[in-house]
Design a protein around this motif. Structure first.
Motif, short mmCIF file in Angstrom:
data_model
loop_
_atom_site.label_atom_id
_atom_site.label_comp_id
_atom_site.label_asym_id
_atom_site.label_seq_id
_atom_site.Cartn_x
_atom_site.Cartn_y
_atom_site.Cartn_z
N ALA A 1 76.99 -32.15 2.57
CA ALA A 1 76.90 -30.65 3.33
C ALA A 1 77.27 -29.68 2.33
O ALA A 1 78.29 -29.73 1.72
CB ALA A 1 77.68 -31.04 4.76
N GLY A 2 76.70 -28.51 2.66
CA GLY A 2 76.68 -27.40 1.73
C GLY A 2 76.12 -27.29 0.51
O GLY A 2 76.27 -26.33 -0.10
N ARG B 1 69.22 -19.35 4.85
CA ARG B 1 69.79 -20.42 3.98
C ARG B 1 68.56 -21.23 3.23
O ARG B 1 68.78 -21.72 2.10
CB ARG B 1 70.29 -21.59 4.84
CG ARG B 1 71.49 -21.38 5.66
CD ARG B 1 72.06 -22.41 6.38
NE ARG B 1 70.88 -23.23 7.31
CZ ARG B 1 70.65 -24.60 7.38
NH1 ARG B 1 71.18 -25.14 6.48
NH2 ARG B 1 69.81 -24.95 8.16
N SER C 1 73.04 -24.46 1.24
CA SER C 1 74.12 -24.57 2.50
C SER C 1 73.61 -25.62 3.56
O SER C 1 73.62 -25.27 4.68
CB SER C 1 74.27 -23.05 3.18
OG SER C 1 74.91 -22.20 2.30
N LYS D 1 73.19 -28.51 5.98
CA LYS D 1 73.86 -29.12 7.06
C LYS D 1 73.31 -30.63 7.16
O LYS D 1 72.05 -30.89 7.23
CB LYS D 1 73.78 -28.27 8.23
CG LYS D 1 74.14 -26.90 7.96
CD LYS D 1 73.93 -26.16 9.26
CE LYS D 1 74.34 -24.89 9.26
NZ LYS D 1 74.00 -23.84 10.41
N GLU E 1 72.38 -31.84 10.13
CA GLU E 1 71.17 -31.61 11.04
C GLU E 1 69.87 -31.30 10.03
O GLU E 1 68.68 -31.02 10.75
CB GLU E 1 71.45 -30.67 12.16
CG GLU E 1 71.86 -29.23 11.59
CD GLU E 1 73.49 -29.27 11.68
OE1 GLU E 1 74.15 -30.25 11.33
OE2 GLU E 1 73.75 -28.05 11.95
N ASP E 2 70.07 -31.05 8.64
CA ASP E 2 68.72 -30.61 7.93
C ASP E 2 68.20 -32.12 7.61
O ASP E 2 67.04 -32.03 6.84
CB ASP E 2 69.06 -29.62 6.94
CG ASP E 2 69.38 -28.54 7.05
OD1 ASP E 2 70.42 -27.83 6.63
OD2 ASP E 2 68.89 -27.82 8.14
N SER F 1 77.89 -35.57 5.79
CA SER F 1 78.79 -34.67 6.10
C SER F 1 80.24 -35.04 5.43
O SER F 1 80.29 -36.16 4.53
CB SER F 1 79.06 -34.74 7.60
OG SER F 1 79.33 -36.24 8.03
#
Length: 118
Positions: A14-15, A67, A85, A87, A89-90, A118
C-alpha cells in the motif's frame, strides 16, 4: 485485427506504484480510444480510466482520480496506466479495452493482476 496485451501488474505494498502497459498490434491502434477496466474478486468489472485516440481527452473513475494517470504513445502502439498511492482496494485484474460501441468493447486484453498488500 488489433490485439491488446497488458503487462506490468504485480504485488506492491500500500502506498506504492505500478505502471501498466497495454501494447497493441495493428496499424489502426492510433484511431482507437482505449479504456482501462478492473475486476476484483467477487465484484463486477468497473471502469477505471479512458483516453481518446489523440490523447486529447482523459477521464477517470472517482475512486482513482488524483492517483492514477492514463497516457498513450501512438508511435509505440501503447497505452499506459500509471498507478500511484495504491490501496488494498485497488487489488484486481486490470484490463485494457478498445472499440467501444453500443454492443460493448470489441477488443480486450487478457488482463494483468495487481495485488496491493496492506
Amino acid at each position: 485485427q488489433v490485439q491488446l496485451v497488458e503487462s506490468g501488474g504485480g504485488l506492491v505494498q500500500a502506498g506504492g506504484s505500478l505502471r501498466l502497459s497495454c501494447a497493441a498490434s495493428g496499424r489502426t491502434f492510433s484511431t482507437y480510444a482505449v479504456d482501462w477496466l478492473r475486476q476484483a474478486p467477487g465484484k463486477e468489472r468497473e471502469f477505471v480510466a479512458a483516453i481518446s485516440a489523440s490523447a486529447g481527452t482523459t477521464s477517470y473513475a472517482d475512486s482513482v482520480k488524483g492517483r492514477f494517470s492514463i497516457s498513450r504513445d501512438n508511435a509505440k502502439n501503447t497505452v499506459y496506466l500509471q498507478m500511484n498511492s495504491l490501496k488494498p482496494e485497488d487489488t484486481a485484474v486490470y484490463y485494457c479495452a478498445a472499440g467501444y460501441s453500443a454492443k460493448g468493447y470489441n477488443l480486450w486484453g487478457q488482463g494483468t493482476q495487481v495485488t496491493v498488500s496492506s
